[in-house]
Scaffold this motif. Structure first.
Motif, PDB file in Angstrom:
ATOM      1  N   THR A  33       0.830  -1.208   0.000  1.00 25.62           N
ATOM      2  CA  THR A  33       0.000   0.000   0.000  1.00 25.62           C
ATOM      3  C   THR A  33       0.862   1.255   0.000  1.00 25.62           C
ATOM      4  OG1 THR A  33      -1.716  -1.177   1.227  1.00 25.62           O
ATOM      5  CG2 THR A  33      -1.849   1.223   1.220  1.00 25.62           C
ATOM      6  N   LEU A  34       1.887   1.270   0.853  1.00 23.93           N
ATOM      7  CA  LEU A  34       2.762   2.442   0.932  1.00 23.93           C
ATOM      8  C   LEU A  34       3.497   2.660  -0.394  1.00 23.93           C
ATOM      9  CD1 LEU A  34       3.870   4.730   2.617  1.00 23.93           C
ATOM     10  CD2 LEU A  34       5.572   3.167   3.572  1.00 23.93           C
ATOM     11  N   LEU A  72       3.127   5.956  -2.836  1.00 24.96           N
ATOM     12  CA  LEU A  72       4.318   6.692  -3.281  1.00 24.96           C
ATOM     13  C   LEU A  72       4.337   6.840  -4.801  1.00 24.96           C
ATOM     14  CD1 LEU A  72       7.396   5.450  -1.189  1.00 24.96           C
ATOM     15  CD2 LEU A  72       6.715   7.816  -1.587  1.00 24.96           C
ATOM     16  N   LYS A  73       4.057   5.743  -5.483  1.00 23.43           N
ATOM     17  CA  LYS A  73       4.079   5.766  -6.956  1.00 23.43           C
ATOM     18  C   LYS A  73       3.014   6.705  -7.512  1.00 23.43           C
ATOM     19  CE  LYS A  73       5.997   1.100  -7.351  1.00 23.43           C
ATOM     20  NZ  LYS A  73       5.697  -0.324  -7.581  1.00 23.43           N
ATOM     21  N   GLU A  74       1.844   6.715  -6.871  1.00 19.40           N
ATOM     22  CA  GLU A  74       0.774   7.618  -7.314  1.00 19.40           C
ATOM     23  C   GLU A  74       1.152   9.081  -7.045  1.00 19.40           C
ATOM     24  OE1 GLU A  74      -2.123   7.119  -9.051  1.00 19.40           O
ATOM     25  OE2 GLU A  74      -1.192   5.166  -9.344  1.00 19.40           O
ATOM     26  N   THR A  75       1.794   9.318  -5.899  1.00 18.44           N
ATOM     27  CA  THR A  75       2.217  10.676  -5.548  1.00 18.44           C
ATOM     28  C   THR A  75       3.219  11.212  -6.565  1.00 18.44           C
ATOM     29  OG1 THR A  75       1.919  10.127  -3.209  1.00 18.44           O
ATOM     30  CG2 THR A  75       3.160  12.117  -3.684  1.00 18.44           C
ATOM     31  N   LEU A  76       4.074  10.337  -7.075  1.00 22.06           N
ATOM     32  CA  LEU A  76       5.088  10.746  -8.054  1.00 22.06           C
ATOM     33  C   LEU A  76       4.470  11.168  -9.386  1.00 22.06           C
ATOM     34  CD1 LEU A  76       7.874   8.084  -7.375  1.00 22.06           C
ATOM     35  CD2 LEU A  76       7.884  10.490  -6.739  1.00 22.06           C
ATOM     36  N   LYS A  77       3.185  10.856  -9.572  1.00 23.18           N
ATOM     37  CA  LYS A  77       2.494  11.273 -10.806  1.00 23.18           C
ATOM     38  C   LYS A  77       1.892  12.673 -10.670  1.00 23.18           C
ATOM     39  CE  LYS A  77       1.165   6.494 -11.944  1.00 23.18           C
ATOM     40  NZ  LYS A  77       0.021   5.560 -12.062  1.00 23.18           N
ATOM     41  N   ASP A 127       9.930  -3.433  -3.890  1.00 24.20           N
ATOM     42  CA  ASP A 127       9.125  -2.446  -4.629  1.00 24.20           C
ATOM     43  C   ASP A 127       9.055  -1.116  -3.868  1.00 24.20           C
ATOM     44  OD1 ASP A 127       8.646  -4.249  -6.643  1.00 24.20           O
ATOM     45  OD2 ASP A 127       6.695  -4.887  -5.872  1.00 24.20           O
ATOM     46  N   LEU A 128       8.950  -1.211  -2.533  1.00 24.62           N
ATOM     47  CA  LEU A 128       8.914   0.006  -1.713  1.00 24.62           C
ATOM     48  C   LEU A 128      10.255   0.739  -1.777  1.00 24.62           C
ATOM     49  CD1 LEU A 128       7.601   1.907   0.329  1.00 24.62           C
ATOM     50  CD2 LEU A 128       8.268   0.323   2.143  1.00 24.62           C
ATOM     51  N   LEU A 129      11.359  -0.001  -1.691  1.00 29.35           N
ATOM     52  CA  LEU A 129      12.696   0.614  -1.776  1.00 29.35           C
ATOM     53  C   LEU A 129      12.882   1.325  -3.113  1.00 29.35           C
ATOM     54  CD1 LEU A 129      14.979  -2.163  -0.213  1.00 29.35           C
ATOM     55  CD2 LEU A 129      14.334   0.026   0.817  1.00 29.35           C
TER      56      LEU A 129
END
Length: 218
Positions: free
Chosen positions: A4-5, A9-14, A68-70
């Motif tokens: 989830t985290l 993060l990936k969505e925030t980078l968009k 994936d989180l790293l």
């Protein structure tokens, strides 16, 4: 939780560039110490245990989620002028990752970690990318890359590379001998071979560029 985290993060980078830095800091700052604790606890685990023998076990899936989180934390680093500890941890404690790669975990996890290391040595801050300089100018990134380079070169100077398989079956970095129980040769994984070679070469290049004396360079 890890998945989830990483997804957030990936969505925030968009998001738009202006809003991104504030959102990332708001999300990651309260979790900074927690994420470093995760890193220490997860990667200092005993990976030779039977929990990691299957690619489909819960333990293996958790480790893949953590990689994936790293990766998302590394990608998010570019948006903060002063990166948080959790965004630097991969550089500052790279020895944990190197130990995992040489353990007996499934090959696919070793490969994901090696490709993550490749992203680390190729990483540039936004300022460095804009300047077009061949060498890093950002102080925190220089410090982190030097820490990573020192550890990589230390293990390579020992026998670490000889322990790294270059396929899921029998071809190893140090030789092409078949593993016990295999009477056939399997071609090397060229993606991993190139990534490992690049990690070593970039670590060497960075160390030489930042060496204080000629003797150190030699």
């Amino acid at each position: 939780c890890l998945w989830t985290l990483a997804a957030i993060l990936k969505e925030t980078l968009k998001d738009a560039l202006v809003a991104r830095a504030g959102a990332l800091k708001k999300l990651l700052a309260p979790l900074d110490a927690v994420l470093e604790g995760f890193y220490n606890a997860i990667l200092l685990h005993h990976f030779d245990s039977h929990h990691y023998t299957s690619l489909y076990s819960e333990a293996t899936n958790n480790l893949i989620s953590f990689i994936d989180l790293l990766e998302a934390l590394l990608a998010s680093r570019i948006d903060l002028e002063l990166p948080l500890r959790c965004q630097r941890i991969l550089f500052l404690k790279v020895s944990y990752v190197l130990n995992v790669i040489s353990s007996s975990i499934p090959y696919v996890i070793k490969k994901k970690f090696i490709l993550l290391l490749k992203k680390c040595v190729l990483y540039k801050s936004r300022e460095d990318a804009k300047s077009g300089s061949l060498f890093l100018q950002t102080p925190s990134l220089c410090e982190d890359m030097l820490a990573l380079s020192n550890v990589v070169l230390q293990v390579v100077n020992l026998t670490w590379l000889n322990q790294i398989p270059l396929s899921g079956k029998s071809s190893y970095f140090g030789s092409s001998e078949a593993a016990p129980g295999h009477d056939f040769q399997v071609g090397s994984d060229q993606t991993v071979l190139r990534a490992l070679s690049l990690v070593v070469l970039k670590a060497l290049e960075f160390k030489i560029h930042n060496a204080a004396t000629e003797a150190e360079i030699k």
